[in-house]
Design a protein around this motif. Structure first.
Motif, mmCIF file in Angstrom:
data_model
loop_
_atom_site.group_PDB
_atom_site.id
_atom_site.type_symbol
_atom_site.label_atom_id
_atom_site.label_comp_id
_atom_site.label_asym_id
_atom_site.label_seq_id
_atom_site.Cartn_x
_atom_site.Cartn_y
_atom_site.Cartn_z
ATOM 1 N N ASP A 74 3.977 -0.635 1.658
ATOM 2 C CA ASP A 74 3.234 0.630 1.567
ATOM 3 C C ASP A 74 3.961 1.591 0.638
ATOM 4 O O ASP A 74 5.194 1.599 0.577
ATOM 5 C CB ASP A 74 3.117 1.292 2.940
ATOM 6 N N HIS A 113 7.517 -5.312 9.145
ATOM 7 C CA HIS A 113 7.039 -6.595 9.674
ATOM 8 C C HIS A 113 8.048 -7.260 10.619
ATOM 9 O O HIS A 113 7.661 -8.047 11.479
ATOM 10 C CB HIS A 113 6.715 -7.550 8.519
ATOM 11 N N THR A 199 5.960 -2.672 5.281
ATOM 12 C CA THR A 199 5.206 -2.085 6.393
ATOM 13 C C THR A 199 3.715 -2.298 6.188
ATOM 14 O O THR A 199 2.899 -1.755 6.940
ATOM 15 C CB THR A 199 5.459 -0.572 6.509
ATOM 16 N N ALA A 201 -0.243 -4.003 5.196
ATOM 17 C CA ALA A 201 -1.307 -4.627 5.987
ATOM 18 C C ALA A 201 -1.163 -6.142 6.085
ATOM 19 O O ALA A 201 -1.774 -6.765 6.956
ATOM 20 C CB ALA A 201 -2.666 -4.280 5.379
ATOM 21 N N TYR A 202 -0.340 -6.739 5.213
ATOM 22 C CA TYR A 202 -0.214 -8.198 5.211
ATOM 23 C C TYR A 202 1.245 -8.628 5.206
ATOM 24 O O TYR A 202 2.092 -8.010 4.562
ATOM 25 C CB TYR A 202 -0.971 -8.797 4.013
ATOM 26 N N LYS A 203 1.490 -9.719 5.936
ATOM 27 C CA LYS A 203 2.823 -10.304 6.043
ATOM 28 C C LYS A 203 2.920 -11.532 5.149
ATOM 29 O O LYS A 203 1.939 -12.251 4.934
ATOM 30 C CB LYS A 203 3.106 -10.729 7.478
ATOM 31 N N ASN A 218 -1.254 -8.319 9.186
ATOM 32 C CA ASN A 218 -0.314 -7.660 10.080
ATOM 33 C C ASN A 218 -1.139 -7.055 11.218
ATOM 34 O O ASN A 218 -1.742 -5.990 11.070
ATOM 35 C CB ASN A 218 0.448 -6.570 9.320
ATOM 36 N N TYR A 221 -0.573 -3.408 12.190
ATOM 37 C CA TYR A 221 -0.528 -2.451 11.081
ATOM 38 C C TYR A 221 -0.879 -1.051 11.571
ATOM 39 O O TYR A 221 -1.834 -0.867 12.341
ATOM 40 C CB TYR A 221 -1.496 -2.889 9.993
ATOM 41 N N TRP A 222 -0.127 -0.075 11.119
ATOM 42 C CA TRP A 222 -0.271 1.286 11.633
ATOM 43 C C TRP A 222 -1.610 1.928 11.291
ATOM 44 O O TRP A 222 -2.050 2.870 11.976
ATOM 45 C CB TRP A 222 0.887 2.165 11.143
ATOM 46 N N THR A 225 -6.007 -2.908 12.501
ATOM 47 C CA THR A 225 -5.955 -4.350 12.258
ATOM 48 C C THR A 225 -6.844 -4.730 11.076
ATOM 49 O O THR A 225 -8.031 -4.381 11.060
ATOM 50 C CB THR A 225 -6.421 -5.117 13.503
ATOM 51 N N PHE A 511 -7.012 -4.851 2.697
ATOM 52 C CA PHE A 511 -7.251 -4.063 3.904
ATOM 53 C C PHE A 511 -8.553 -3.274 3.806
ATOM 54 O O PHE A 511 -9.184 -2.981 4.828
ATOM 55 C CB PHE A 511 -6.075 -3.106 4.139
#
Length: 516
Positions: A74, A113, A199, A201-203, A218, A221-222, A225, A511
């Motif tokens: 991010d 993550h 941090t 949306a994707y790992k 992720n 994700y803050w 989802t 995302f």
């Protein structure tokens, strides 16, 4: 007749390559009750023209790298995808305390993550990573005026600069992604460059060099989802191969459709074309770092008179581009109208003779990527054909995208090269990064212009700053630093049932997408 003759000449010079890829796009999953009739897509495959240079943040100034890793990391600040305005992400507020001090308040409760907490130390570490010469970040030249990053509290940072840096927020927005300090220190930069932690949306799942990058959602994700659960960037260098993979349903989308193939996609029942005016500019660099004829201002001016940009847009791009006459596009906040060079072949010949060259005696090299920009190789061949009309011979050198960038950075380019630059929203990010001696992708250097660039960069007064960049635009046109080409129109091939809205800054954020 002129358009037809140019097209025929270009086609006679081109070698059309094609290929194929394996795999299936848009994988379907059962909803869990064993009834495949209610299955829904949960994955997305995006075809890309080249592999990422690295997966570690804050290192590679390269759209291809940046676009992919922004799904993993991010930023502190982003741009609104439609308006281009600044929007908060990991930074909630920012302000300049004085001309040498910026204060940022950070979002609380965000995790990396690996479960580590995001905080002010993460921001300090990420900026210090750019500034550390040992990391050889290509962003370093943009951040040299940053003197120190101070942790004020767990969620506040203060950035001190050695001189006024009014465009720091642009730099934070366009350059900075936040890394997990503990992870990088534990595994080392080489390992972190292969298996990133952010941090976003994707790992990270798997990276096969020159083949693909696979990511997974992720779930914690803050922002919420992600609806797309599996994301793959698949590397297909050639336009024709990307098109083939898309039409055969092996990939779900790709950017930069060859303009002569738009109709094929629009006529396909499962496909659609999405289009947006881009913040990216395309230009022909006239390289003054190479010891050749283009060090002479009159030769550069001659080439500006010899290249017919209107014809290129009409004949090669099918009208998909907005002509530029200077270094900035209309979308840029510092844009002024500049007086461009009229297409005048006789004037071009006259200027060459004034510089001591008979046109027929000149043989120049033009480097181009293949498949990075819309019709890039075709554009290069068309420019070569136009210069041939005044007697100048041009050898077109076609490069793989990564090699093309490396040749520019290493000052290995010869006379001319094609490049794009974006997002180009503010004048400093274009002018400083493409017309100064230390900038990695610069192709032009003039001592007086560089001094004016650095003087203007430090001006906090908005009117004086705007006027300074206006003077620079006129000076760069007068010096014929480039042959400006066009503001790019971004064309995306997209699966019809994919909810996707193209952004003016070219970011591709999974995302923001979902399947119908």
């Amino acid at each position: 007749m002129r358009k037809n003759s140019l097209v025929l000449l270009v086609l006679s010079l081109l070698l059309i390559l094609s290929g194929c890829t394996e795999g299936t796009a848009g994988t379907s999953n059962s909803d869990g009750d064993g009834d495949s009739s209610t299955s829904t897509k949960d994955s997305l495959v995006i075809a890309f023209e080249a592999d990422a240079g690295t997966l570690i943040a804050n290192s590679d100034v390269n759209y291809v790298t940046d676009t992919q890793i922004r799904n993993i990391y991010d930023p502190l600040i982003d741009r609104d995808g439609q308006s281009g305005e600044f929007v908060p992400v990991l930074a909630e507020e920012w302000k300049n305390v004085d001309e040498l001090t910026w204060h940022l308040t950070l979002k609380e409760g965000v995790k990396f993550h690996n479960g580590a907490d995001f905080d002010a130390n993460s921001v300090k570490y990420s900026i210090d990573y750019i500034l550390d010469d040992a990391n050889q970040s290509f962003y370093k030249s943009r951040w040299v005026d940053v003197e120190e990053v101070k942790v004020v509290s767990p969620f506040e940072v203060e950035i001190k600069t050695s001189k006024p840096f009014p465009s720091l927020i642009q730099r934070i927005t366009e350059d900075l992604l936040i890394m997990e300090p503990g992870y990088v220190e534990e595994v080392g930069t080489d390992e972190a460059a292969k298996k990133p932690i952010g941090t976003g949306a994707y790992k990270f799942v798997e990276w096969s060099r020159d083949n693909y990058l696979k990511l997974e959602a992720n779930e914690d994700y803050w922002k919420g989802t992600p609806e797309i659960k599996k994301l793959e960037f698949r590397y297909i260098p050639e336009f024709s191969s990307r098109l083939s993979a898309f039409l055969s349903n092996e990939v779900d989308m790709f950017k930069n459709i060859p303009v002569d193939s738009v109709g094929k996609i629009e006529s396909d029942d499962d496909s659609k074309v999405e289009k947006v005016p881009s913040a990216r500019i395309n230009y022909l660099a006239l390289n003054t770092f190479y010891d050749g004829p283009l060090k002479d201002e009159k030769v550069r001016q001659a080439l500006n008179h010899a290249v017919d940009v209107d014809e290129l847009i009409e004949a090669v791009l099918n009208g998909n581009g907005t002509k530029m006459t200077g270094p900035l596009a209309v979308i840029n906040t510092g844009y002024i109208e500049t007086k461009g060079y009229e297409f005048d072949p006789e004037k071009a010949k006259s200027l060459l003779k004034e510089a001591g060259y008979e046109p027929e005696s000149l043989t120049l090299t033009l480097d181009t990527p293949n498949g990075r920009y819309p019709m890039d190789t075709q554009v290069a061949q068309a420019i070569a054909a136009q210069l041939q009309r005044i007697g100048v011979k041009v050898n077109v050198q076609v490069n793989e995208w990564g090699a093309h960038l490396e040749k520019i950075r290493n000052r290995e380019m010869k006379d001319m090269f094609i490049l794009g630059w974006g997002p180009a929203f503010d004048p400093q990010s274009t002018i400083e990064n493409l017309f100064t001696e230390v900038a990695p992708y610069s192709g032009f250097y003039d001592e007086d212009i560089e001094a004016k660039i650095y003087e203007t960069n430090a001006l906090f007064d908005e009117e004086k700053r705007f006027n300074g960049y206006a003077e620079l635009q006129n000076a760069l046109v007068e010096k014929a630093a480039w042959v400006p080409l066009w503001q790019q129109a971004d064309l995306y091939a997209v699966r019809k049932d994919l909810n996707f809205k193209p952004r003016v800054d070219e970011k591709i954020q999974a995302f923001e997408m979902s399947w119908n």
